[in-house]
Design a protein around this motif. Structure first.
Motif, PDB file in Angstrom:
ATOM      1  N   MET A 123       2.811 -10.222  -4.382  1.00 16.77           N
ATOM      2  CA  MET A 123       1.729  -8.947  -4.866  1.00 16.77           C
ATOM      3  C   MET A 123       2.299  -7.801  -3.813  1.00 16.77           C
ATOM      4  SD  MET A 123       0.055 -10.738  -6.431  1.00 16.77           S
ATOM      5  CE  MET A 123      -2.020  -9.762  -7.089  1.00 16.77           C
ATOM      6  N   ALA A 152      -4.442  -5.341  -7.590  1.00 18.14           N
ATOM      7  CA  ALA A 152      -4.435  -6.799  -7.562  1.00 18.14           C
ATOM      8  C   ALA A 152      -3.750  -7.381  -6.188  1.00 18.14           C
ATOM      9  CB  ALA A 152      -3.073  -7.027  -9.235  1.00 18.14           C
ATOM     10  N   SER A 171      -6.028 -10.558  -4.250  1.00 18.71           N
ATOM     11  CA  SER A 171      -4.824 -11.430  -4.028  1.00 18.71           C
ATOM     12  C   SER A 171      -5.707 -12.672  -2.816  1.00 18.71           C
ATOM     13  CB  SER A 171      -3.986 -11.008  -4.156  1.00 18.71           C
ATOM     14  OG  SER A 171      -3.163 -10.851  -2.691  1.00 18.71           O
ATOM     15  N   ARG A 179      -0.537 -14.977  -6.201  1.00 15.54           N
ATOM     16  CA  ARG A 179      -1.990 -14.163  -7.358  1.00 15.54           C
ATOM     17  C   ARG A 179      -2.894 -14.679  -5.477  1.00 15.54           C
ATOM     18  NH1 ARG A 179      -0.788 -19.585  -7.566  1.00 15.54           N
ATOM     19  NH2 ARG A 179      -2.441 -21.247  -6.212  1.00 15.54           N
TER      20      ARG A 179
END
Length: 260
Positions: A202, A235, A239, A260
């Motif tokens: 990420m 994001a 995460s 994620r």
């Protein structure tokens, strides 16, 4: 999925894409572009694939670019929306790509390498944008990515002459990250990929997106102020990795990245 003109190999979170037309020095035609488009779509969508390596089959060529014989013979020249090799117009891919250039990277082949984030080159590699020699132009990103990578004057020195540049000169100019002996190329590329895969996927994606998006901003101030609106940066903040990293540091253990 089975492909005819490329090979896709998975090793944990690292995916290798092999341009597999060695009989024509891995030059690409329309069917190959669409296979690569599908393969890169799958790579982008799979949360377990974190880093990609792009290379060519055999030891002569990474890619000689556009298959001119196919074109001259009246072959279909359609390409997907993602551009040459399904990559050169793929501006939303935040996963890092490493080009392992094993030989000739001419025209579109060089443009594929420039569309990657890191270039590892064999001592046998050779780079050029020779399109003007055959009445064409490097319109799959080469005319724009090369000046951004090495500066306008250096790029124009290559573009306006169509001259060939060795791996060593490519490193000196600044578009090659590392030069290796031919037998060490894939090992070195995989080492780079493994080093990247040790980090938070990420964070890596947010960093890649912020760099490229920031270069298109009007000023440094605009880039810094605007970076939080980029999708991969947003994001990251949402995460599990954003929580795991500081927690692992506090607990003095290796982080267990989820991507994620």
């Amino acid at each position: 999925m089975a492909y005819q003109f490329i090979q896709v190999e998975r090793h944990g979170p690292v995916t290798t894409f092999v341009l597999n037309r060695p009989e024509v020095m891995n030059a690409l035609h329309s069917p190959a572009h669409f296979e690569l488009h599908e393969a890169f779509d799958a790579f982008a969508a799979d949360p377990d694939q974190w880093v990609g390596i792009v290379t060519g089959a055999g030891d002569r060529a990474f890619s000689a670019g556009n298959d001119l014989k196919h074109q001259a013979g009246g072959g279909e020249m359609k390409s997907p929306p993602s551009g040459f090799a399904g990559l050169t117009s793929r501006f939303d891919l935040t996963k890092p790509l490493i080009a392992a250039v094993n030989g000739v990277a001419m025209g579109g082949g060089f443009e594929i390498a420039l569309a990657c984030d890191i270039i590892i080159a064999s001592e046998a590699a050779m780079f050029a944008l020779p399109e003007p020699r055959v009445g064409l132009a490097a319109l799959a990103g080469g005319l724009h990515r090369l000046p951004r990578a090495i500066g306008t004057k250096r790029a124009m020195g290559m573009i306006l002459t169509g001259r060939r540049v060795s791996a060593a000169e490519g490193k000196e100019l600044g578009f090659v990250n590392e030069v290796t002996a031919p037998q060490d190329l894939m090992r070195t590329a995989r080492e780079w990929a493994a080093t990247i895969a040790e980090l938070s996927p990420m964070s890596v994606r947010a960093s890649k997106e912020a760099v490229y998006q920031g270069l298109d901003e009007a000023s440094l101030e605009a880039a810094i102020k605007g970076q939080n609106r980029y999708p991969a940066v947003a994001a990251l903040f949402r995460s599990e990795d954003f929580v795991e990293g500081p927690l692992a540091f506090a607990q003095k253990r290796k982080p267990a990245w989820k991507g994620r």
